[in-house]
Design an enzyme around this catalytic site. Structure first.
Site, PDB file in Angstrom:
ATOM      1  N   LEU A 124       0.823  -1.208   0.000  1.00 61.23           N
ATOM      2  CA  LEU A 124       0.000   0.000   0.000  1.00 61.23           C
ATOM      3  C   LEU A 124       0.863   1.266   0.000  1.00 61.23           C
ATOM      4  CD1 LEU A 124      -2.894   1.250   0.270  1.00 61.23           C
ATOM      5  CD2 LEU A 124      -2.576   1.103   2.762  1.00 61.23           C
ATOM      6  N   SER A 131       0.265   7.718   5.119  1.00 64.64           N
ATOM      7  CA  SER A 131      -1.068   7.871   5.700  1.00 64.64           C
ATOM      8  C   SER A 131      -2.056   8.481   4.703  1.00 64.64           C
ATOM      9  CB  SER A 131      -0.995   8.750   6.960  1.00 64.64           C
ATOM     10  OG  SER A 131      -0.177   8.141   7.945  1.00 64.64           O
ATOM     11  N   ARG A 265      20.928  -6.850  40.447  1.00 65.49           N
ATOM     12  CA  ARG A 265      22.011  -5.866  40.332  1.00 65.49           C
ATOM     13  C   ARG A 265      22.261  -5.220  41.687  1.00 65.49           C
ATOM     14  NH1 ARG A 265      26.055  -2.838  39.640  1.00 65.49           N
ATOM     15  NH2 ARG A 265      26.261  -1.389  37.875  1.00 65.49           N
ATOM     16  N   ILE A 335      17.102   1.338  33.343  1.00 63.24           N
ATOM     17  CA  ILE A 335      17.347   0.490  34.514  1.00 63.24           C
ATOM     18  C   ILE A 335      18.610  -0.349  34.306  1.00 63.24           C
ATOM     19  CG2 ILE A 335      16.480  -1.569  35.720  1.00 63.24           C
ATOM     20  CD1 ILE A 335      13.678  -0.293  35.566  1.00 63.24           C
ATOM     21  N   GLY A 337      21.141   0.576  32.605  1.00 62.53           N
ATOM     22  CA  GLY A 337      22.315   1.436  32.515  1.00 62.53           C
ATOM     23  C   GLY A 337      23.133   1.103  31.279  1.00 62.53           C
ATOM     24  N   GLU A 361       1.095   1.304  10.097  1.00 63.30           N
ATOM     25  CA  GLU A 361      -0.367   1.160  10.187  1.00 63.30           C
ATOM     26  C   GLU A 361      -1.023   2.369  10.865  1.00 63.30           C
ATOM     27  OE1 GLU A 361      -2.249  -2.609  10.964  1.00 63.30           O
ATOM     28  OE2 GLU A 361      -0.396  -3.679  10.478  1.00 63.30           O
TER      29      GLU A 361
END
Length: 378
Positions: A124, A131, A265, A335, A337, A361
């Site tokens: 498409l 769009s 950690r 988180i 790092g 989409e």
């Protein structure tokens, strides 16, 4: 049991998660970084009969139900972006045939899709028509017993690997919503070149097919002339909700990775999960995932219950879930790092893969515009 799932749906979820963990996970990184359709992955999807959920029962499938598509996409995307793409493109690429194809077209093209013997694509988008579908320049002109296609498509998933393309072209310029038609184009047709591939932020089987006096039979027209826009929008109305499910799957993968890393950690004499800042991030992730899943399942349930269109509800789900997944993956990298930036780390791959979901989409901006128009119309 998940909220509102039937026993059959719960079984589908459990079986897909088991398959993803046992058979897809070991080859996921190789497949996701390949940039082409991974034949071993397609074979797994075919053998497991998951591809049959993309095709109607009369043509070798289990029937196209949005909730089932969402269940499968979430579990596949949680493990492998390409497994998710390969699965859903069988449905997206063949659904216009399901909607309006002749009995002969359905008999010829749908069973091979359900069995994984054919790979489908949905052509498409164009270089200057995303769009804004009606601005496409690919043309289809009748010539005797044939149609002749000329033009170029872009960002077509599975291009270069697909055997069957659903192609949209302008057949009646100036006729507004009746200006487009849909066609079936087989790989290898003279004048059709699908060899050009594109390199994206995250490797993806995607390309830029070209039509140069590509001649196809009149019988390859899907439905009626001028019905193309309706078929495109009808297909997207069905499959847009499932993009939300894929986003949720990626978000779940990022959340699980972040949770595991935070628990293990050590920092300043305690675990990373002991810090309030980390706990807040994890809490926001969990809430967003639950909310996104409820929006997606509501839209899927409405469609499967017979609602003719779920434009607003599908846009709600797609907008919220893809934006939420982007935030969740970003926080998961934070988180981790420095470890979250290393090639080979799951969250690093997710960081690259999740970005496309707020674009394809219908971008987030288009979803907001669609929602606003529906609200004002109501």
């Amino acid at each position: 049991m998940d909220f509102a799932f039937t026993p059959e749906q719960q079984a589908l979820k459990d079986n897909t998660r088991r398959l993803a963990g046992e058979r897809i996970a070991p080859i996921a990184e190789e497949a996701d970084e390949s940039g082409t359709v991974h034949r071993g992955l397609m074979a797994i999807l075919a053998e497991s009969e998951l591809l049959r959920y993309t095709v109607p029962e009369d043509y070798g499938g289990f029937g196209v139900k949005v909730m089932n598509l969402c269940i499968v996409r979430e579990e596949l995307a949680r493990v492998s972006a390409q497994a998710d793409t390969n699965f859903i493109m069988q449905g997206l690429g063949s659904y216009p045939i399901t909607l309006a194809g002749s009995h002969e077209q359905k008999e010829r093209y749908l069973p091979p899709v359900a069995q994984g013997e054919a790979i489908a694509a949905f052509a498409l988008t164009e270089p200057h028509a995303g769009s804004d579908v009606l601005s496409m320049t690919t043309e289809g002109v009748p010539d005797g017993d044939d149609w002749v296609l000329n033009g170029r498509k872009k960002f077509i998933s599975q291009a270069g690997d697909a055997s069957t393309y659903t192609v949209f072209a302008k057949t009646d310029p100036g006729q507004g919503s009746r200006s487009l038609s849909a066609f079936i184009v087989e790989r290898g047709t003279p004048g059709f070149d699908d060899s050009k591939r594109l390199e994206l932020l995250a490797p993806h089987p995607i390309g830029e097919p070209v039509f140069d006096d590509c001649r196809i039979p009149q019988g390859n027209l899907i439905g009626e002339r001028g019905q193309g826009l309706r078929l495109a929008l009808g297909t997207l109305d069905t499959f847009r909700t499932t993009v939300a499910a894929a986003a949720i799957g990626m978000g779940v993968a990022a959340y699980e990775a972040a949770l595991d890393y935070a628990r293990n950690r050590s920092m300043f004499g305690q675990q990373l999960s002991d810090f309030q800042a980390t706990q807040f991030k994890l809490a926001d992730m969990a809430v967003s995932l639950d909310a996104a899943r409820l929006l997606a399942h509501r839209a899927a349930w409405l469609k499967d219950s017979g609602r003719e269109t779920i434009i607003k509800e599908a846009s709600f789900a797609k907008l919220f879930a893809t934006e939420a997944a982007s935030r969740i993956v970003n926080e998961a990298v934070q988180i981790h790092g420095g470890a979250g930036l290393e090639k080979g780390n799951r969250v690093e791959r997710l960081y690259r893969e999740v970005r496309a979901l707020t674009i394809y989409e219908g971008t987030s901006e288009i979803q907001r515009q669609t929602i606003a128009r529906q609200l004002l119309r109501e």
